[in-house]
Structure formats: C-alpha cells, structure tokens
Design an enzyme around this catalytic site. Structure first.
Site, PDB file in Angstrom:
ATOM      1  N   HIS A  60      -1.935   1.138   8.359  1.00 15.52           N
ATOM      2  CA  HIS A  60      -2.051   1.240   6.901  1.00 15.52           C
ATOM      3  C   HIS A  60      -3.052   0.234   6.377  1.00 15.52           C
ATOM      4  O   HIS A  60      -3.424  -0.720   7.072  1.00 15.52           O
ATOM      5  CB  HIS A  60      -0.687   1.006   6.233  1.00 15.52           C
ATOM      6  CG  HIS A  60      -0.245  -0.444   6.240  1.00 15.52           C
ATOM      7  ND1 HIS A  60       0.159  -1.095   7.390  1.00 15.52           N
ATOM      8  CD2 HIS A  60      -0.164  -1.363   5.243  1.00 15.52           C
ATOM      9  CE1 HIS A  60       0.485  -2.347   7.095  1.00 15.52           C
ATOM     10  NE2 HIS A  60       0.285  -2.542   5.797  1.00 15.52           N
ATOM     11  N   HIS A  94       2.688  -0.421  11.293  1.00 16.41           N
ATOM     12  CA  HIS A  94       2.278   0.963  11.015  1.00 16.41           C
ATOM     13  C   HIS A  94       0.826   0.979  10.514  1.00 16.41           C
ATOM     14  O   HIS A  94       0.444   0.115   9.729  1.00 16.41           O
ATOM     15  CB  HIS A  94       3.207   1.543   9.942  1.00 16.41           C
ATOM     16  CG  HIS A  94       3.104   3.018   9.802  1.00 16.41           C
ATOM     17  ND1 HIS A  94       4.063   3.874  10.258  1.00 16.41           N
ATOM     18  CD2 HIS A  94       2.124   3.795   9.273  1.00 16.41           C
ATOM     19  CE1 HIS A  94       3.696   5.120  10.012  1.00 16.41           C
ATOM     20  NE2 HIS A  94       2.515   5.095   9.415  1.00 16.41           N
TER      21      HIS A  94
HETATM   22 ZN   LIG Z   1       5.855   3.189  10.925  1.00 18.52          ZN
END
Ligand SMILES: [Zn+2]
Length: 349
Positions: A178, A176
């Site tokens: 980030h 993800h």
């Molecule tokens: Zn995710």
C-alpha cells in the site's frame, strides 16, 4: 463529484462506518463493489496542528493522535485485506483491485488542514509493488491521477503527494502492499526550495532547470539506469542515498494528471523493471521510499516537472544508512556510494 474519467477504469465511491470516504478502482467486468461496513466505529478525533518554524519559515505538522495506530499486526488481522470469512477490515468488500480510503489515523486532518488517504495496490497481502503486472500499475496510476485531481480541488489544499514506504526498516507499520497520499494545506519545504531554485535559474538563463538537468543526464549517460520511449531513469549526480533513482517523463508535465496516454502506458514497464533490480541488488527485498514530486496546485506549474524519486537507506546487505549528525542536524548529506557506481550496479542487477 467527478474524478478522472478514464474509459477503462470503473470508479465506485462509498462511505465507511465512521463516515470516511472509500473509492474503488476496477477494470470493467470486475464484480460490483457493494460496501457493507458493520464495524462499530465511531468517528476518530484526529485534528492535527500545523505550526510554523519561524527560524526556517517551514511548516511542521503535529499529529499526536497517531501514537495509538495499528502497529505490525499479524497477517490474519491485516486491516488492508478484503473482508472475508467474518473478518472485518478497512475494506468491507469480498475483494478489490485497487482501493483508496481516508486514513483513520491521518497526519493531516480537520477543516482546511488537508487530508490523508491510503491506497491499497492489490488485495494480495503477500504481494509487493514489484509483483504487480504492468496493467495493475496502470490501474494504480489511474487512482493516483484521480486522487490528485480531487484532492487538489479541496479547499485549502496546496500540494498533493503520492508515495510508498516499503519495508519495516523504513518504519512501515503494515506489510500489505500500500501507499499513501497526503494533501497538504501548504507547499512543502522541499518543493518550496525546488521552486525557488527553478525561479532563479529561469531569471538567470531563461531556461527550465528540470529540462536542462534531465537533458544533461541523458547526454552524459553514465548514471542512466533505464530508458523507454517516454521515460528516463537515472541516479542523480549528487545522490544523497546509497540507492537513489529518479524517473522523469521525457516531455515535462506538472503533475500526474498531466500525463498523456502514451506516458501512462509506458511508466509501468520501466518502474517494475527498476523495482525488480532493486530487490536483486542485495538478494533481499530492498526497503525504499517512492515519492512522486508534483508541482503545487497554485504555484510553479510552468517551472517544476513531475517526477518520481525512489531511494533506499540500505547501503550494504547488512547495513542501513541512518541520518546522523551531519544529515539530521545540518541537512548536509554524506554519500556512502558514488552515484556512477550505483548506476552501474543497477544496470547489471
Ligand atoms: Zn493484508
């Protein structure tokens, strides 16, 4: 408690089930972020140790509790997604724009030992930073600025480091989009060294090293890969990594909170252009580390300049650079590619 009050950012703070802080950064008009974290979490016991290497006078952090952290979960179990359809994640709201929360498996934790936070750049699991719009980058920048101010104000914090590790090749355990923020209770070895060099340069020449280096790169131009009204991006003359670019604001500031509105607005377009060039270099998403160098909280603020160092370990379409004997043992990097050549390839990518 108040962070940066940028007029076009709405900030909402709350607590997760185990007491960790969570902070939402939204554009005005986004839905209210109402946290309802029903996970049966108990406070993680995560006290780290900080030891000093007496031979090098450098700090080393011991965070043995991190061995148990989540490692490459399937996409439908991503803990950084919003909590929808009965799925309970680290972000207990149906959606978000940019969100920051304390890391459940921090490298730095415990009273006076600093703090580690996670920054989710987008709620879209499949996006990468390069897919963000300039406006989304600006919102991420607002989050970094806010956290830099607040973390610097915590007792014992000496340096705040915002960074992104991208790609499994770098050791990323969650795909993800980030990044992370480390608030160190000491000045890091790299920054300590940079400050010593800058102090020596000031004593010898009366000048500010970073100003002179950036001016020389702009005059020379052979390694410049991008330039806007407010920022310059270049491959450093003695680049260590096969792909390495440093981004400097033309007017020196010590840290992210020092950026003015024009510098903030001008950052996204240049950085996005650069990251998209990165991904075109080998026709495959480039693993990279993006590292914001900020002056320490209490030292060198007139001598060190905010800049972003982005670099990759990929040295060809199918080869990675590993830190072997000379680099790992002696700290002496062996460059695989001439910086001028890297700059040329990035300009035409
Ligand atoms: Zn995710």
């Amino acid at each position: 408690m108040s962070g940066v009050r940028l007029s076009d950012v709405r900030r909402t703070t709350d607590r997760l089930a185990d007491g960790r802080e969570i902070i939402f950064f939204d554009r005005p008009g986004a839905p209210e972020r109402v946290v309802d974290d029903r996970r049966p979490l108990t406070a993680a016991s995560t006290s780290s140790q900080i030891r000093r290497d007496p031979m090098l006078d450098e700090y080393v952090v011991m965070a043995s509790h991190r061995q148990d952290r989540t490692y490459l979960p399937p996409a439908d179990e991503c803990p950084l997604d919003p909590s929808v359809d009965g799925k309970r994640t680290e972000v207990p709201t149906p959606d978000y724009q940019v969100v920051v929360f304390e890391n459940r498996f921090p490298s730095l934790s415990g009273p006076g030992k600093g703090r580690c936070e996670v920054v989710c750049f987008s709620s879209d699991h499949n996006a990468s930073f390069a897919d963000l719009t300039a406006d989304q980058v600006d919102l991420v920048l607002s989050a970094w600025i806010d956290r830099s101010i607040e973390l610097a104000a915590l007792p014992g914090v000496e340096q705040v480091f915002c960074f992104e590790n991208r790609g499994e090749e770098i050791g990323v355990t969650l795909s993800h989009p980030h990044g992370q923020i480390y608030a160190y209770p000491f000045v890091t070895p790299r920054t300590t060294r940079m400050l010593e060099v800058a102090q020596r340069y000031r004593a010898g020449t009366g000048g500010v090293l970073v100003d002179d280096v950036v001016a020389a790169e702009r005059r020379d131009g052979s390694r410049v890969v991008g330039e806007t009204e407010e920022w310059t991006a270049f491959v450093p003359e003695a680049a260590r990594w096969p792909v390495e670019v440093h981004l400097y604001p033309k007017r020196r500031v010590p840290d992210l909170p020092g950026l003015d509105a024009a510098q903030r607005a001008d950052f996204g377009p240049l950085y996005l252009d650069l990251l998209r060039r990165f991904d075109r270099l080998y026709g495959t998403p480039l693993p990279y580390i993006a590292a914001w160098h900020q002056a320490p909280v209490r030292a060198g603020r007139d001598l060190l300049g905010l800049h972003l160092e982005v670099f990759s370990i990929r040295r060809s379409a199918d080869k990675l650079k590993f830190l072997a004997g000379s680099e790992s043992a002696m700290g002496a990097f062996i460059g695989d590619v001439l910086p001028e050549r890297t700059a040329e390839r990035l300009r035409s990518a």
